[in-house]
Design an enzyme around this catalytic site. Structure first.
Site, PDB file in Angstrom:
ATOM      1  N   LEU A   9       0.871  -1.188   0.000  1.00 14.78           N
ATOM      2  CA  LEU A   9       0.000   0.000   0.000  1.00 14.78           C
ATOM      3  C   LEU A   9       0.902   1.231   0.000  1.00 14.78           C
ATOM      4  O   LEU A   9       1.436   1.624   1.045  1.00 14.78           O
ATOM      5  CB  LEU A   9      -0.907   0.004   1.234  1.00 14.78           C
ATOM      6  CG  LEU A   9      -1.773  -1.224   1.476  1.00 14.78           C
ATOM      7  CD1 LEU A   9      -2.681  -1.017   2.694  1.00 14.78           C
ATOM      8  CD2 LEU A   9      -2.600  -1.579   0.239  1.00 14.78           C
ATOM      9  N   GLY A  10       1.126   1.799  -1.213  1.00 12.22           N
ATOM     10  CA  GLY A  10       2.000   2.973  -1.309  1.00 12.22           C
ATOM     11  C   GLY A  10       3.278   2.662  -2.060  1.00 12.22           C
ATOM     12  O   GLY A  10       3.904   1.619  -1.828  1.00 12.22           O
ATOM     13  N   GLY A  15       7.876   3.154   0.007  1.00 14.61           N
ATOM     14  CA  GLY A  15       7.430   2.029  -0.819  1.00 14.61           C
ATOM     15  C   GLY A  15       8.397   1.708  -1.934  1.00 14.61           C
ATOM     16  O   GLY A  15       8.674   0.535  -2.223  1.00 14.61           O
ATOM     17  N   SER A  16       8.964   2.740  -2.536  1.00 13.06           N
ATOM     18  CA  SER A  16       9.956   2.522  -3.606  1.00 13.06           C
ATOM     19  C   SER A  16      11.181   1.801  -3.054  1.00 13.06           C
ATOM     20  O   SER A  16      11.727   0.903  -3.684  1.00 13.06           O
ATOM     21  CB  SER A  16      10.379   3.861  -4.206  1.00 13.06           C
ATOM     22  OG  SER A  16       9.257   4.558  -4.696  1.00 13.06           O
ATOM     23  N   VAL A 132       9.321   3.916  14.207  1.00 10.06           N
ATOM     24  CA  VAL A 132      10.120   4.722  15.140  1.00 10.06           C
ATOM     25  C   VAL A 132      11.588   4.680  14.715  1.00 10.06           C
ATOM     26  O   VAL A 132      12.165   3.619  14.555  1.00 10.06           O
ATOM     27  CB  VAL A 132      10.015   4.196  16.589  1.00 10.06           C
ATOM     28  CG1 VAL A 132      10.901   5.031  17.521  1.00 10.06           C
ATOM     29  CG2 VAL A 132       8.580   4.229  17.074  1.00 10.06           C
ATOM     30  N   ILE A 136      16.670   2.355  12.311  1.00  9.43           N
ATOM     31  CA  ILE A 136      17.317   1.853  13.533  1.00  9.43           C
ATOM     32  C   ILE A 136      16.435   0.772  14.150  1.00  9.43           C
ATOM     33  O   ILE A 136      15.256   1.012  14.409  1.00  9.43           O
ATOM     34  CB  ILE A 136      17.486   2.987  14.562  1.00  9.43           C
ATOM     35  CG1 ILE A 136      18.223   4.165  13.964  1.00  9.43           C
ATOM     36  CG2 ILE A 136      18.211   2.473  15.797  1.00  9.43           C
ATOM     37  CD1 ILE A 136      18.219   5.394  14.862  1.00  9.43           C
ATOM     38  N   ASP A 201       5.245  14.447  15.548  1.00  6.80           N
ATOM     39  CA  ASP A 201       5.829  13.200  15.010  1.00  6.80           C
ATOM     40  C   ASP A 201       6.694  12.530  16.072  1.00  6.80           C
ATOM     41  O   ASP A 201       6.580  11.332  16.321  1.00  6.80           O
ATOM     42  CB  ASP A 201       6.663  13.513  13.768  1.00  6.80           C
ATOM     43  CG  ASP A 201       7.304  12.272  13.180  1.00  6.80           C
ATOM     44  OD1 ASP A 201       8.543  12.150  13.256  1.00  6.80           O
ATOM     45  OD2 ASP A 201       6.562  11.390  12.698  1.00  6.80           O
ATOM     46  N   LYS A 205       6.166   8.824  18.253  1.00 11.02           N
ATOM     47  CA  LYS A 205       7.210   7.803  18.380  1.00 11.02           C
ATOM     48  C   LYS A 205       7.553   7.536  19.850  1.00 11.02           C
ATOM     49  O   LYS A 205       7.785   6.396  20.241  1.00 11.02           O
ATOM     50  CB  LYS A 205       8.444   8.232  17.597  1.00 11.02           C
ATOM     51  CG  LYS A 205       8.181   8.290  16.086  1.00 11.02           C
ATOM     52  CD  LYS A 205       9.271   9.059  15.370  1.00 11.02           C
ATOM     53  CE  LYS A 205       9.055   9.100  13.885  1.00 11.02           C
ATOM     54  NZ  LYS A 205      10.046   9.956  13.177  1.00 11.02           N
TER      55      LYS A 205
HETATM   56  N1  LIG Z   1       9.790   9.167   4.412  1.00  9.04           N
HETATM   57  C1  LIG Z   1      10.436   8.686   5.468  1.00  9.04           C
HETATM   58  O1  LIG Z   1      11.657   8.848   5.659  1.00  9.04           O
HETATM   59  C2  LIG Z   1       9.674   7.886   6.491  1.00  9.04           C
HETATM   60  C3  LIG Z   1       8.310   7.667   6.358  1.00  9.04           C
HETATM   61  N2  LIG Z   1       7.656   6.924   7.301  1.00  9.04           N
HETATM   62  C4  LIG Z   1       6.234   6.656   7.165  1.00  9.04           C
HETATM   63  O2  LIG Z   1       6.041   5.834   6.011  1.00  9.04           O
HETATM   64  C5  LIG Z   1       4.786   6.117   5.405  1.00  9.04           C
HETATM   65  C6  LIG Z   1       5.018   6.485   3.938  1.00  9.04           C
HETATM   66  O3  LIG Z   1       5.833   7.614   3.917  1.00  9.04           O
HETATM   67  P1  LIG Z   1       6.437   8.115   2.499  1.00  9.04           P
HETATM   68  O4  LIG Z   1       6.830   6.957   1.662  1.00  9.04           O
HETATM   69  O5  LIG Z   1       7.457   9.137   2.826  1.00  9.04           O
HETATM   70  O6  LIG Z   1       5.135   8.808   1.863  1.00  9.04           O
HETATM   71  P2  LIG Z   1       4.946   9.271   0.333  1.00  9.04           P
HETATM   72  O7  LIG Z   1       3.970  10.379   0.372  1.00  9.04           O
HETATM   73  O8  LIG Z   1       6.260   9.428  -0.345  1.00  9.04           O
HETATM   74  O9  LIG Z   1       4.219   7.980  -0.360  1.00  9.04           O
HETATM   75  C7  LIG Z   1       2.885   7.643  -0.050  1.00  9.04           C
HETATM   76  C8  LIG Z   1       2.440   6.621  -1.092  1.00  9.04           C
HETATM   77  O10 LIG Z   1       1.148   6.137  -0.754  1.00  9.04           O
HETATM   78  C9  LIG Z   1       0.258   6.366  -1.850  1.00  9.04           C
HETATM   79  N3  LIG Z   1      -1.032   6.758  -1.265  1.00  9.04           N
HETATM   80  C10 LIG Z   1      -1.200   7.613  -0.239  1.00  9.04           C
HETATM   81  N4  LIG Z   1      -2.509   7.702   0.070  1.00  9.04           N
HETATM   82  C11 LIG Z   1      -3.160   6.888  -0.821  1.00  9.04           C
HETATM   83  C12 LIG Z   1      -4.529   6.553  -1.036  1.00  9.04           C
HETATM   84  N5  LIG Z   1      -5.493   7.069  -0.281  1.00  9.04           N
HETATM   85  N6  LIG Z   1      -4.840   5.689  -2.027  1.00  9.04           N
HETATM   86  C13 LIG Z   1      -3.856   5.172  -2.773  1.00  9.04           C
HETATM   87  N7  LIG Z   1      -2.538   5.429  -2.646  1.00  9.04           N
HETATM   88  C14 LIG Z   1      -2.210   6.296  -1.652  1.00  9.04           C
HETATM   89  C15 LIG Z   1       0.861   7.453  -2.698  1.00  9.04           C
HETATM   90  O11 LIG Z   1       0.436   7.267  -4.053  1.00  9.04           O
HETATM   91  P3  LIG Z   1       1.044   8.164  -5.271  1.00  9.04           P
HETATM   92  O12 LIG Z   1       2.484   7.836  -5.355  1.00  9.04           O
HETATM   93  O13 LIG Z   1       0.309   7.687  -6.502  1.00  9.04           O
HETATM   94  O14 LIG Z   1       0.751   9.594  -4.908  1.00  9.04           O
HETATM   95  C16 LIG Z   1       2.364   7.179  -2.505  1.00  9.04           C
HETATM   96  O15 LIG Z   1       2.791   6.202  -3.421  1.00  9.04           O
HETATM   97  C17 LIG Z   1       4.166   7.242   6.241  1.00  9.04           C
HETATM   98  O16 LIG Z   1       3.316   6.671   7.219  1.00  9.04           O
HETATM   99  C18 LIG Z   1       5.374   7.872   6.912  1.00  9.04           C
HETATM  100  O17 LIG Z   1       5.038   8.518   8.134  1.00  9.04           O
HETATM  101  C19 LIG Z   1       8.291   6.350   8.388  1.00  9.04           C
HETATM  102  C20 LIG Z   1       9.630   6.563   8.549  1.00  9.04           C
HETATM  103  C21 LIG Z   1      10.415   7.355   7.637  1.00  9.04           C
HETATM  104  N1  LIG Z   2       9.215  13.102   9.025  1.00  8.59           N
HETATM  105  C1  LIG Z   2       9.852  12.016   9.783  1.00  8.59           C
HETATM  106  C2  LIG Z   2      10.083  10.832   8.845  1.00  8.59           C
HETATM  107  C3  LIG Z   2      10.359   9.598   9.594  1.00  8.59           C
HETATM  108  O1  LIG Z   2       9.588   9.197  10.484  1.00  8.59           O
HETATM  109  C4  LIG Z   2      11.195  12.524  10.365  1.00  8.59           C
HETATM  110  O2  LIG Z   2      11.602  13.654  10.022  1.00  8.59           O
HETATM  111  O3  LIG Z   2      11.796  11.791  11.155  1.00  8.59           O
HETATM  112 NA    NA Z   3      13.034   1.585  13.786  1.00  8.14          NA
END
Ligand SMILES: NC(=O)C1=CN([C@@H]2O[C@H](COP(=O)(O)OP(=O)(O)OC[C@H]3O[C@@H](n4cnc5c(N)ncnc54)[C@H](OP(=O)(O)O)[C@@H]3O)[C@@H](O)[C@H]2O)C=CC1
Ligand SMILES: N[C@@H](CC=O)C(=O)O
Ligand code: NA
EC number: 1.1.1.3
Length: 432
Positions: A9-10, A15-16, A132, A136, A201, A205
């Site tokens: 999901l994402g 996700g990438s 969190v 790590i 945020d 955590k």
């Molecule tokens: N970025 C970071 O360093 C960290 C992030 N996280 C957590 O990980 C999670 C993802 O973060 P991040 O990858 O940065 O977020 P992004 O915004 O980069 O990616 C979110 C992805 O989810 C998809 N998406 C979001 N909402 C929907 C929906 N309603 N229906 C379908 N697809 C949806 C988006 O689709 P589309 O690409 O098509 O827009 C996108 O691919 C969050 O909960 C974040 O708090 C935790 C630790 C570190």
């Molecule tokens: N926005 C958060 C992303 C990871 O949880 C941060 O800055 O640590």
């Molecule tokens: Na962790």
């Protein structure tokens, strides 16, 4: 074992990274779990959007139910963010007997207990290491590595965005807004960076960490929170002058059966290990009764570091699947929630005050502290080039939150006090 199918999901920053790691480390995953693992369905908002990884577009869908209701999907990895609707999606995935891995600290901070009990009811794993401190392995560190110990205190730099901002402000005098934009461009910040800079945020955590560290159901609303948006260059410069480093610190402290959890800009002595944790890096400093002091350090944000924790959780699920022991993610809390009162929360304090530069002003101020048995560790007084004012900077010894709040109220009422410019918690000189 047959091939394990993952529904993702994402497909954004995290996700990438998940797709990349599963692809690049397939040989190691096969060795660990004895079968291939493949991402077979990916939920996105925009099918045509350019992606950071190459994926077969046939795997992309905008319909979440194609993922969470697909009978072939064994594990759902949630890296889409969001709280309410995402909770419903994961509840349905668990009720459809799919194991869940999530990085969603917003969700786990608020609904973690409910989701964990539904996971257990359905014989499913629910792992959330990435929620969190990104990459790590702090949650496994607490639950497994320190399982035998009694945790007395946790201090965390658990938000990469604010640590990145404070590092640049301290080291280079960079303007706050400029560094926040840079953190957003680097993908560290949340979609709405208010959650980062106002401390929410980090609070989410710390709630998750406290639950595991103290085996107590600490809720998000039990965490007192103050962010960094009011931190000024003057405060940072005075901290440095007094031998301190300013960080956004999550503090979780237990004394007896009572705990306190808070997030605030905090002064650490320059020699404290957390003071050298810079840029987007995170660290959690753990005080255990038996182990003593340990620190878990690494990247708290970013695509691959966070995805590493996600895929490692996936490995944990798959190992449990092979052994037939899924469904034990939830550990019932050992203690009822028991929060400290303000008169039981002690720490050192920093404050900066503008006062009338006149005879007797200083003694009027210090008497407010001495009447409550609060002494000083450091004091600075410097003239201000305006209105016959002087600037006083004080670092106190240990004082209760209750006493300190009373002193602040009385200081604001004193005629000789022009303005209490700022106050900060001071940590790291001792862990009592
Ligand atoms: N970025 C970071 O360093 C960290 C992030 N996280 C957590 O990980 C999670 C993802 O973060 P991040 O990858 O940065 O977020 P992004 O915004 O980069 O990616 C979110 C992805 O989810 C998809 N998406 C979001 N909402 C929907 C929906 N309603 N229906 C379908 N697809 C949806 C988006 O689709 P589309 O690409 O098509 O827009 C996108 O691919 C969050 O909960 C974040 O708090 C935790 C630790 C570190
Ligand atoms: N926005 C958060 C992303 C990871 O949880 C941060 O800055 O640590
Ligand atoms: Na962790």
């Amino acid at each position: 074992m047959k091939k394990i199918n993952v529904g993702l999901l994402g497909l954004g920053t995290v996700g990438s990274g998940v797709v990349k790691i599963i692809k690049d480390h397939q040989d190691k995953l096969m060795h660990l779990i004895g079968c291939p693992v493949e991402v077979t369905k990916i939920l996105v908002k925009d099918i045509e959007k350019a992606r950071q990884v190459v994926v077969d577009k046939n795997y992309l869908t905008k319909d979440v139910y194609e993922v969470i209701r697909d009978p072939e999907v064994d594990v759902v990895i949630e890296v889409m963010g969001g709280i309410e609707e995402t909770k419903d999606f994961l509840l349905e995935a668990l009720q459809n007997k799919k194991h869940v891995v999530t990085a969603n600290k917003d969700l786990m901070a608020v609904y973690g207990s409910e989701l964990l009990s539904v996971a257990t009811e359905n014989g499913c794993d629910l792992f959330y290491e990435a929620s969190v401190a990104g990459g790590i392995p702090i949650l496994r560190g607490l639950v497994d590595g320190l399982a035998s110990d009694r945790i007395n205190k946790l201090m965390g730099i658990v938000n990469g965005t604010t640590n990145f901002i404070l590092t640049k402000m301290s080291k280079y005098g960079s303007p706050y807004d400029e560094v926040l934009k840079e953190a957003q461009d680097l993908g560290y910040a949340e979609a709405d960076p208010t959650a980062d800079v106002e401390g929410l945020d980090a609070a989410r955590k710390m709630a998750i960490l406290s639950r595991l560290g103290f085996s107590m159901n600490v809720d998000l609303e039990d965490v007192s929170v103050k962010g960094i948006s009011s931190v000024t260059a003057e405060d940072i410069n005075y901290s440095k002058r007094l031998g301190y480093t300013m960080k956004l610190i999550g503090v979780a402290q237990r004394q007896g059966e009572k705990v306190e959890v808070s997030v605030q800009p905090t002064l650490l002595p320059d020699y404290h290990p957390l003071a050298s944790v810079n840029d987007e890096y995170n660290a959690v400093y753990v005080y255990g009764e038996a182990v003593g002091e340990t620190m878990f350090y690494g990247p708290g944000a970013g695509s691959l570091p966070t995805a590493t924790a996600v895929v490692s959780d996936l490995v944990g699920v798959m190992k449990n699947m092979r052994l037939g022991v899924n469904g034990n993610s939830a550990v019932a809390p050992q203690f009822d929630k028991n929060l400290k009162l303000p008169e039981e929360i002690y720490s050192q304090r920093f404050l900066r005050i503008h006062v009338a530069d006149q005879v007797g002003a200083f003694s009027k101020i210090t008497s407010l502290f001495s009447e409550r048995g609060v002494s000083f560790e450091k004091i600075l007084q410097l003239p201000l080039k305006k209105d016959d004012l002087a600037e006083i900077v004080i670092v106190t010894h240990q004082a209760s939150q209750k006493d300190f709040e009373e002193i602040l109220q009385l200081l604001n009422d004193l005629a000789v006090v022009d303005n209490v410019k700022s106050t900060y918690r001071v940590e790291g000189n001792s862990w009592t």
